[in-house]
Design an enzyme around this catalytic site. Structure first.
Site, PDB file in Angstrom:
ATOM      1  N   ALA A  12      -0.127 -60.235 -44.101  1.00 45.81           N
ATOM      2  CA  ALA A  12      -0.522 -60.872 -42.941  1.00 45.81           C
ATOM      3  C   ALA A  12       0.406 -60.654 -41.807  1.00 45.81           C
ATOM      4  O   ALA A  12       0.140 -60.298 -40.754  1.00 45.81           O
ATOM      5  CB  ALA A  12      -0.756 -62.347 -43.319  1.00 45.81           C
ATOM      6  N   ARG A  23      -2.086 -51.418 -30.494  1.00 43.26           N
ATOM      7  CA  ARG A  23      -2.779 -51.787 -29.374  1.00 43.26           C
ATOM      8  C   ARG A  23      -1.991 -51.669 -27.932  1.00 43.26           C
ATOM      9  O   ARG A  23      -2.286 -51.320 -26.989  1.00 43.26           O
ATOM     10  CB  ARG A  23      -3.459 -53.307 -29.454  1.00 43.26           C
ATOM     11  N   CYS A  44      -5.164 -66.836 -50.243  1.00 41.77           N
ATOM     12  CA  CYS A  44      -5.432 -68.341 -50.210  1.00 41.77           C
ATOM     13  C   CYS A  44      -6.789 -68.530 -51.051  1.00 41.77           C
ATOM     14  O   CYS A  44      -7.239 -69.701 -51.364  1.00 41.77           O
ATOM     15  CB  CYS A  44      -5.553 -69.148 -49.004  1.00 41.77           C
ATOM     16  N   ARG A  72      -7.754 -48.578 -36.713  1.00 37.79           N
ATOM     17  CA  ARG A  72      -6.574 -48.926 -35.884  1.00 37.79           C
ATOM     18  C   ARG A  72      -5.459 -47.798 -35.856  1.00 37.79           C
ATOM     19  O   ARG A  72      -4.596 -48.327 -35.519  1.00 37.79           O
ATOM     20  CB  ARG A  72      -5.992 -50.422 -36.664  1.00 37.79           C
ATOM     21  N   VAL A  82      10.479 -50.218 -49.819  1.00 33.82           N
ATOM     22  CA  VAL A  82      11.765 -49.971 -49.285  1.00 33.82           C
ATOM     23  C   VAL A  82      12.841 -50.371 -50.119  1.00 33.82           C
ATOM     24  O   VAL A  82      12.937 -51.781 -50.339  1.00 33.82           O
ATOM     25  CB  VAL A  82      11.581 -50.491 -47.929  1.00 33.82           C
ATOM     26  N   ASP A 283       6.208 -64.942 -44.472  1.00 33.46           N
ATOM     27  CA  ASP A 283       7.023 -65.932 -45.815  1.00 33.46           C
ATOM     28  C   ASP A 283       8.298 -65.455 -46.109  1.00 33.46           C
ATOM     29  O   ASP A 283       9.028 -66.175 -46.963  1.00 33.46           O
ATOM     30  CB  ASP A 283       6.004 -65.683 -46.894  1.00 33.46           C
ATOM     31  N   ASN A 305       0.607 -65.112 -39.899  1.00 39.49           N
ATOM     32  CA  ASN A 305      -0.275 -64.286 -38.957  1.00 39.49           C
ATOM     33  C   ASN A 305       0.065 -64.273 -37.690  1.00 39.49           C
ATOM     34  O   ASN A 305       0.316 -63.135 -36.805  1.00 39.49           O
ATOM     35  CB  ASN A 305      -1.585 -64.724 -38.910  1.00 39.49           C
ATOM     36  N   TYR A 428     -17.532 -89.387 -29.308  1.00 37.92           N
ATOM     37  CA  TYR A 428     -17.836 -90.478 -29.965  1.00 37.92           C
ATOM     38  C   TYR A 428     -19.420 -90.029 -29.862  1.00 37.92           C
ATOM     39  O   TYR A 428     -20.014 -89.940 -28.881  1.00 37.92           O
ATOM     40  CB  TYR A 428     -17.670 -91.902 -29.351  1.00 37.92           C
TER      41      TYR A 428
END
Lengths: 448, 448
Positions: A12, A23, A44, A72, A82, A283, A305, A428
């Site tokens: 991610a 981009r 997940c 991309r 690595v 993470d 992300n 409501y």
């Protein structure tokens, strides 16, 4: 300013950064090294793929190296590890795991997005066949295969956190008996115990043999597995060890990059590590907690992300700050949803940042009381007594839980008081919400 | 400071104020005058009671005069109409509608909570038998009786706002053919037209004969009713006129109290009218709009309840400010929910308060795309271009719409930019929401 970008990790955070950089700098040289054999995987979703709720595992694949390249223009090298960062010379050492070939690659800006791994507690016998952790796609395949090839009548889950709870539901969905063993006196340890009463009952009602306050001392294997605990032995056919995760920060540590007290990488709000052209996200990194106002390690997909994207922006030259996180999280537990944001009562009491804490717990209806299908929503609010500022909230219920936590996550981000929250102009209509939403009710009670 | 309180109107605002005053001043003298024969009625539930979705109309009764007296020690006099306010002498003139007896009552602090009434457009024949408005419990009874006593095969709804849309669903639920006639070129006139495409199709798919851009010129009655429109005649068995509401502010106006340009009563943030010991709250009053930063008349139940409570606090001596409203609203339209908060594109363009406006409309999934049951959520954001501040949002979808609008209502209250909203730490789990919620996606696109 033509730059060369290297990104370590193709999940991610890494792929979010790579996509952003591409981009912003269509011509720049950029390589993503991924140790494993896949990228951008919706981890997940794995429990739901194992249960069959998600029929096709390939749906969890957000991006493949081929599509990343084609759509991309990102050069992703899977099965490339690595092994060293030489920050003095701006070079990394890479091993091609298929050929064992080693080579060096230079960078102008480096992102460490190495993620986290399942924690392996020092339980004798944990290496036995039939004992699994669940973190990666590979883990998911191993579990699915084991289920297919063995007659599994009973499974044992060690650890009652998110993954453990989701796997309990998965096993019950597959009609497999489940024992859950948890060292603490509660499931879902990131929540306060008092709000979990109903959902704990609910797990048991759904056939989970729940053993709290129980330590696992070992796992024997003869014909079947045998989980030996402080409260007796559990014969079982397979074991899931879901006792938390650890940051993959060794590579950074060895390169002299500062780590936080959690062991994860320390970054500033531009996602820079202690070495200014080396960034970290996801993470493997600590993020600033918006309420604690200190760094904390809460490895969850949304901040991986977003943090990856912000790291990419900064690496590509657009200075952007990542404001921080609240530890907002949600998990479905059979028919219940439990969700939280900001500080628990425990965390607030322990923090020196806030004065006396008060808490409020109320139960309201998800809809107008007279409209069919209204279900109870229980909200706990954690408030600083003097300022009346909302510091945290936890919600459980069978419907419309998560987005109510999101309302409160937004309110906490804006540093709202419970008085302000009690007067928020929320939707409501009888089929949708009561005229005083449980959010209002909790805030008004907390305001007294 | 023993005070005497008089409250005109026993619905949401009036009874909220009365309950608050009683809790704060258990010994004070207080009288609530209510012209009708009931109090505290959940009017928003009436369409669902007519359809039978709510089986028992008495469930809509929040409070009766007897219970108000017994449990809250509030003296409610139903069928008592206040016909005059003498603000010089702090007295009101009251008529007991059962006995026609007139008397005066003094007050130290007065609350006007007279609500609103259905607008009656000047359509020839609107007084015919079988033509109804829907605002009060009495209206609900008349409609239910008419349905029970007549063979209704076709109904015509004049006006495509909230009530009209809810009644269309009610009629289809009862298997009655429906024609909806709307003067404008869109249903739900408080929304921008462009976000309504799908829900408009959905209404037609559910069997509603929708006639937009159509003016009603008259209603004839022979054997059946005949609604004569600019686009032809509609033979029908009953007619609902749902063309908006008007504030019951004549009593206040005659007493010299300032009214706003909508005709509703002007109040300050302490809920005081232009006469300092006379307060107003609920559907008869204008409230401050938090984005427009000017007074506006948007009569909805949540602000009636909250405004009444705040009025009560101020009347009983605790100075509290009501911050204002966003016009947050939601309506269920068959399987769709449509909801909004803050300014529409139209409103933002018309406001002189903001510079150039940009809008974004995106569609995302309610859950992770790979998790079953994800449904499309369409979000329109209205943003001030220079500041990137979110000014308003509209959402349509089949699930999880209302609370997403609540997240944005909270963000708008906190004056957040779309950049900040794009980085909010919201809940994520595959069964509950995608890792980038449609809220994030919309905000990120709007931020470009």
């Amino acid at each position: 300013m033509p730059k060369k970008f290297v990104i370590i990790g193709g999940d991610a955070a890494g792929m979010s950064a790579a996509s952003k950089i591409r981009r912003m700098q269509p011509e720049a040289e950029m390589i993503v090294f991924e140790k494993g054999d896949y990228i951008s995987f919706a981890a997940c979703g794995i429990p739901y793929w194992i249960s069959g709720v998600i029929d096709d595992g390939s749906k969890l694949q957000v991006l493949t190296p081929e599509i990343a390249k084609e759509k991309r223009n990102i050069d992703v090298r899977i099965l490339h590890e690595v092994t060293k960062i030489d920050s003095m010379n701006n070079r990394v050492t890479v091993t091609n795991l298929e050929t064992s070939e080693q080579y060096e690659e230079s960078y102008d800006a480096l992102l460490i997005a190495t993620g986290a791994r399942a924690a392996i507690p020092p339980i004798p016998g944990i290496e036995n066949d039939g004992v699994f952790t669940l973190r990666s796609l590979a883990d998911g395949h191993l579990i699915k295969d084991y289920l297919a090839k063995n007659k599994i009548k009973h499974a044992t889950i060690i650890g009652g956190g998110y993954i453990g709870l989701e796997m309990a539901e998965t096993y019950r969905h597959l009609n497999i008996a489940v024992t859950m063993v948890e060292l603490l006196d509660q499931i879902a340890p990131t929540f306060d115990k008092d709000i979990l009463v109903k959902v704990t009952e609910h797990i048991v009602e759904n056939g989970v043999d729940l053993r709290l306050d129980t330590r696992v001392n070992g796992i024997d294997k003869t014909a079947r597995l045998l989980v030996k605990t402080s409260a007796g032995d559990i014969p079982t056919d397979m074991v899931i060890v879901s006792t938390g995760v650890r940051p993959n920060s060794e590579l950074a540590g060895e390169a002299g990059i500062s780590l936080g007290k959690s062991g994860a990488i320390t970054i500033n709000s531009n996602m820079q590590t202690s070495i200014s052209n080396i960034y970290a996200a996801g993470d493997c990194a600590e993020y600033k907690h918006l309420v604690l106002e200190e760094d904390i390690w809460i490895p969850l997909a949304p901040s991986a992300n977003k943090g990856g994207r912000i790291a990419g922006e900064n690496m590509a030259g657009q200075l952007t700050q990542f404001p921080g996180i609240l530890g907002t999280a949600v998990v479905k537990v059979f028919d219940y949803t439990i969700a939280q944001t900001g500080l628990t009562e425990k965390q607030a009491e322990q923090s020196s940042k806030y004065g006396e804490i008060s808490t409020t717990m109320i139960t309201g209806g998800s809809r107008a009381h007279y409209y069919p299908g209204s279900t109870p929503i229980t909200i706990k609010m954690v408030v600083e007594k003097s300022s009346k500022r909302l510091l945290g909230a936890q919600i459980i219920g069978k419907a419309d839980v998560a987005k109510r936590v999101d309302v409160l996550a937004t309110a906490i981000t804006a540093r709202m008081t419970v008085e302000e929250i009690g007067l928020l102009d929320l939707t409501y209509a009888p089929p949708v919400a009561p005229v005083y939403d449980p959010i209002h009710v909790a805030a008004n009670v907390a305001n007294k």
